[in-house]
Design an enzyme around this catalytic site. Sequence first.
Site, PDB file in Angstrom:
ATOM      1  N   SER A 111       0.809  -1.221   0.000  1.00 44.63           N
ATOM      2  CA  SER A 111       0.000   0.000   0.000  1.00 44.63           C
ATOM      3  C   SER A 111       0.847   1.278   0.000  1.00 44.63           C
ATOM      4  O   SER A 111       1.614   1.506  -0.933  1.00 44.63           O
ATOM      5  CB  SER A 111      -0.957  -0.067   1.198  1.00 44.63           C
ATOM      6  N   ASP A 122      10.786   4.959  -9.687  1.00 42.73           N
ATOM      7  CA  ASP A 122      10.404   5.554 -10.975  1.00 42.73           C
ATOM      8  C   ASP A 122      11.135   6.855 -11.273  1.00 42.73           C
ATOM      9  O   ASP A 122      11.423   7.156 -12.424  1.00 42.73           O
ATOM     10  CB  ASP A 122       8.893   5.819 -11.024  1.00 42.73           C
ATOM     11  N   LYS A 136      -0.582  -4.081  -3.292  1.00 42.59           N
ATOM     12  CA  LYS A 136      -1.893  -3.570  -2.854  1.00 42.59           C
ATOM     13  C   LYS A 136      -2.002  -2.091  -3.214  1.00 42.59           C
ATOM     14  O   LYS A 136      -1.755  -1.216  -2.410  1.00 42.59           O
ATOM     15  CB  LYS A 136      -2.075  -3.756  -1.350  1.00 42.59           C
TER      16      LYS A 136
END
Length: 192
Positions: A111, A122, A136
């Site tokens: 999460s 990224d 999740k």
Amino acid sequence: RSEIKVKSVYGRMEEGGIGYIRITNFNEETDRDFAATLGKLQGEGMKALVLDLRDNPGGLLQSGVNVAKHLVPKGPIVSMTDKSGATETFSSELEKVPFPIAVLVNHGTASAAEIVSGAIQDTGSGKLFGTKTFGKGVKTAVKLTIAKYYTPSGRSIDKVGIEPDETVEAIGAAGTNQLEVAEAYLKTVISQ
């Protein structure tokens, strides 16, 4: 009845100017405690950071976003798209990440912890070490998915998880070897 505050941030200075911060979950106090711990380590001359998000089940999205604002350069941290297709993006205003970062992740990383590690990966502000995360990346209300989360590059985390840059299986319960690999990487970066 007094309010019980659960500590979620633990930090220390490792050898060679490498700071170590473990976040166990993201609660109301986490971003404030993280900022204080980070500031303390920087005051002690920290040159690089290991962020340990292993077995962090997540918690408050906003808390995770606020932590990421210290670790991700200017631009998107996460975007959330609801059932109607409306997208909300949370962004960082940080001009430049002032130190190299290594993030420790495993299957228990979920999460909000995946959102932070995905944004770091990224944007290239750090590298991930350990094993694939839980996957999740949805916001649910009574088992009904109401929104999906996407990393800065547009990856959906849900049911996929995040692959680390370097897979390091934990040896023993503490997985000290994962920390050693991350620190070795940071020492190499610092010495360049």
